[in-house]
Scaffold this motif. Structure first.
Motif, PDB file in Angstrom:
ATOM      1  N   GLY A  93       0.811  -1.209   0.000  1.00 48.98           N
ATOM      2  CA  GLY A  93       0.000   0.000   0.000  1.00 48.98           C
ATOM      3  C   GLY A  93       0.847   1.263   0.000  1.00 48.98           C
ATOM      4  O   GLY A  93       0.481   2.265  -0.623  1.00 48.98           O
ATOM      5  N   MET A  94       1.988   1.236   0.687  1.00 48.26           N
ATOM      6  CA  MET A  94       2.880   2.394   0.702  1.00 48.26           C
ATOM      7  C   MET A  94       3.444   2.667  -0.686  1.00 48.26           C
ATOM      8  O   MET A  94       3.533   3.819  -1.120  1.00 48.26           O
ATOM      9  CB  MET A  94       4.015   2.156   1.705  1.00 48.26           C
ATOM     10  N   ILE A  95       3.812   1.612  -1.385  1.00 53.69           N
ATOM     11  CA  ILE A  95       4.322   1.778  -2.746  1.00 53.69           C
ATOM     12  C   ILE A  95       3.231   2.323  -3.658  1.00 53.69           C
ATOM     13  O   ILE A  95       3.468   3.226  -4.480  1.00 53.69           O
ATOM     14  CB  ILE A  95       4.857   0.431  -3.286  1.00 53.69           C
ATOM     15  N   ALA A  96       2.018   1.796  -3.504  1.00 54.75           N
ATOM     16  CA  ALA A  96       0.895   2.260  -4.317  1.00 54.75           C
ATOM     17  C   ALA A  96       0.565   3.721  -4.016  1.00 54.75           C
ATOM     18  O   ALA A  96       0.282   4.509  -4.923  1.00 54.75           O
ATOM     19  CB  ALA A  96      -0.324   1.373  -4.069  1.00 54.75           C
ATOM     20  N   LEU A  97       0.620   4.109  -2.723  1.00 61.53           N
ATOM     21  CA  LEU A  97       0.347   5.493  -2.334  1.00 61.53           C
ATOM     22  C   LEU A  97       1.390   6.435  -2.910  1.00 61.53           C
ATOM     23  O   LEU A  97       1.055   7.532  -3.387  1.00 61.53           O
ATOM     24  CB  LEU A  97       0.321   5.605  -0.811  1.00 61.53           C
ATOM     25  N   PHE A  98       2.649   6.015  -2.882  1.00 64.74           N
ATOM     26  CA  PHE A  98       3.710   6.836  -3.459  1.00 64.74           C
ATOM     27  C   PHE A  98       3.481   7.038  -4.951  1.00 64.74           C
ATOM     28  O   PHE A  98       3.566   8.165  -5.461  1.00 64.74           O
ATOM     29  CB  PHE A  98       5.064   6.164  -3.224  1.00 64.74           C
ATOM     30  N   LEU A  99       3.161   5.968  -5.653  1.00 64.46           N
ATOM     31  CA  LEU A  99       2.962   6.058  -7.098  1.00 64.46           C
ATOM     32  C   LEU A  99       1.737   6.897  -7.438  1.00 64.46           C
ATOM     33  O   LEU A  99       1.765   7.712  -8.365  1.00 64.46           O
ATOM     34  CB  LEU A  99       2.825   4.652  -7.686  1.00 64.46           C
ATOM     35  N   LEU A 100       0.648   6.711  -6.682  1.00 56.53           N
ATOM     36  CA  LEU A 100      -0.567   7.490  -6.913  1.00 56.53           C
ATOM     37  C   LEU A 100      -0.327   8.973  -6.652  1.00 56.53           C
ATOM     38  O   LEU A 100      -0.768   9.836  -7.435  1.00 56.53           O
ATOM     39  CB  LEU A 100      -1.689   6.974  -6.017  1.00 56.53           C
ATOM     40  N   SER A 101       0.383   9.283  -5.570  1.00 55.97           N
ATOM     41  CA  SER A 101       0.694  10.679  -5.256  1.00 55.97           C
ATOM     42  C   SER A 101       1.559  11.290  -6.342  1.00 55.97           C
ATOM     43  O   SER A 101       1.342  12.443  -6.755  1.00 55.97           O
ATOM     44  CB  SER A 101       1.416  10.765  -3.903  1.00 55.97           C
ATOM     45  N   ILE A 124       7.431  12.153 -16.166  1.00 55.82           N
ATOM     46  CA  ILE A 124       8.268  11.263 -15.367  1.00 55.82           C
ATOM     47  C   ILE A 124       7.584   9.942 -15.032  1.00 55.82           C
ATOM     48  O   ILE A 124       8.238   9.012 -14.586  1.00 55.82           O
ATOM     49  CB  ILE A 124       8.726  11.947 -14.068  1.00 55.82           C
ATOM     50  N   MET A 125       6.282   9.845 -15.242  1.00 60.86           N
ATOM     51  CA  MET A 125       5.600   8.589 -14.949  1.00 60.86           C
ATOM     52  C   MET A 125       6.113   7.462 -15.830  1.00 60.86           C
ATOM     53  O   MET A 125       6.015   6.289 -15.472  1.00 60.86           O
ATOM     54  CB  MET A 125       4.092   8.747 -15.125  1.00 60.86           C
ATOM     55  N   GLY A 126       6.660   7.803 -16.983  1.00 62.75           N
ATOM     56  CA  GLY A 126       7.220   6.794 -17.874  1.00 62.75           C
ATOM     57  C   GLY A 126       8.393   6.063 -17.239  1.00 62.75           C
ATOM     58  O   GLY A 126       8.677   4.909 -17.579  1.00 62.75           O
ATOM     59  N   VAL A 127       9.080   6.726 -16.307  1.00 60.46           N
ATOM     60  CA  VAL A 127      10.184   6.113 -15.572  1.00 60.46           C
ATOM     61  C   VAL A 127       9.724   5.664 -14.190  1.00 60.46           C
ATOM     62  O   VAL A 127      10.201   4.660 -13.661  1.00 60.46           O
ATOM     63  CB  VAL A 127      11.369   7.095 -15.455  1.00 60.46           C
ATOM     64  N   PRO A 130       8.112   1.846 -13.986  1.00 58.55           N
ATOM     65  CA  PRO A 130       9.100   0.759 -13.913  1.00 58.55           C
ATOM     66  C   PRO A 130       9.898   0.765 -12.611  1.00 58.55           C
ATOM     67  O   PRO A 130      10.223  -0.295 -12.069  1.00 58.55           O
ATOM     68  CB  PRO A 130      10.011   1.025 -15.123  1.00 58.55           C
ATOM     69  N   LEU A 131      10.194   1.952 -12.071  1.00 56.78           N
ATOM     70  CA  LEU A 131      10.928   2.027 -10.814  1.00 56.78           C
ATOM     71  C   LEU A 131      10.076   1.508  -9.648  1.00 56.78           C
ATOM     72  O   LEU A 131      10.601   0.901  -8.713  1.00 56.78           O
ATOM     73  CB  LEU A 131      11.358   3.473 -10.530  1.00 56.78           C
ATOM     74  N   SER A 132       8.766   1.728  -9.719  1.00 63.06           N
ATOM     75  CA  SER A 132       7.878   1.196  -8.682  1.00 63.06           C
ATOM     76  C   SER A 132       7.859  -0.327  -8.712  1.00 63.06           C
ATOM     77  O   SER A 132       7.810  -0.982  -7.670  1.00 63.06           O
ATOM     78  CB  SER A 132       6.456   1.729  -8.875  1.00 63.06           C
TER      79      SER A 132
END
Length: 229
Positions: A93-101, A124-127, A130-132
């Motif tokens: 969930g923390m990873i998902a929250l970071f990506l969503l934010s 930057i979402m293009g990078v 994959p980093l997530s």
């Protein structure tokens, strides 16, 4: 189960909510540099945000390497499997929250630049996506290792691995500093390829993450026998 969820939230809500602040890192750096929109500045800010977010994700494991806690949670109705399941869900969930934010901030920032008639900016979402996926893979390695060896040994090995990774990353940025545009284009191509490549990568990492949970269940009690207290 509800008791474990409340316990995790009460102890770690600062780390969880900090994911939102970490997602601001690339935009803060761009603003500090007076709106410099180069790919290098954006990617450095993004990497800083991911590194800090990763450290905070691992910090929610602190304090779990205690014999008394391990034996006590094993005797509860949900057992250590329920405890570990909550940990894995929370970190996911923390990873998902970071990506969503990051997605929300990126969308808002691009709209601001568009309103200001600035068209030379990078998505930057293009990078970031994959980093997530990479971050999820790294957590799948971190968690069972932590529960098997505890914090002390895990911290030493983790520091060595992170130092080596940082050196490799710096060398990569130095050697390929003029090729950042290609990195963004590669990330964008993953998203634009009808999501096939990206979907496969996500599916594989979800499977690896689940297998990591199963591995943690196998090694949890064995690791508890070697904890200092």
């Amino acid at each position: 189960m509800k008791g474990l969820v409340y316990k995790e939230w009460k102890q770690n809500y600062r780390f969880i909510l900090s994911m939102i602040l970490c997602a601001l890192a690339p935009f803060i750096i761009v603003l500090i540099l007076e709106g410099e929109g180069s790919a290098m500045v954006s990617i450095i800010g993004l990497i800083i945000g991911f590194i800090v977010a990763g450290l905070l994700q691992v910090m929610v494991l602190d304090g779990d390497d205690r014999k008394m806690w391990s034996y006590w949670v094993s005797s509860t109705a949900d057992g250590y499997r329920g405890f570990l399941r909550n940990k894995y869900i929370m970190i996911f969930g923390m990873i998902a929250l970071f990506l969503l934010s990051l997605l929300i901030f990126d969308t808002g920032y691009r709209k601001y630049l568009s309103y200001a008639e600035q068209i030379d900016f990078y998505k930057i979402m293009g990078v970031a996506l994959p980093l997530s996926i990479l971050q999820l893979f790294l957590r799948a390695i971190d968690i069972p290792f932590y529960y098997l060896f505890g914090k002390k040994i895990g911290s030493v090995v983790k520091s060595i691995i992170m130092s080596i990774g940082a050196i490799i990353l710096v060398m990569f940025l130095i050697v390929y500093s003029d090729s950042m545009d290609k990195l963004f284009d590669f990330g964008k191509s993953l998203i634009d390829s009808k999501y096939i490549t990206l979907s496969v990568m996500i599916l594989i990492n979800l499977v690896v993450y689940y297998l990591s949970y199963r591995l943690s269940c196998l090694v949890y009690l064995k690791g508890a026998e070697h904890y200092d207290h």
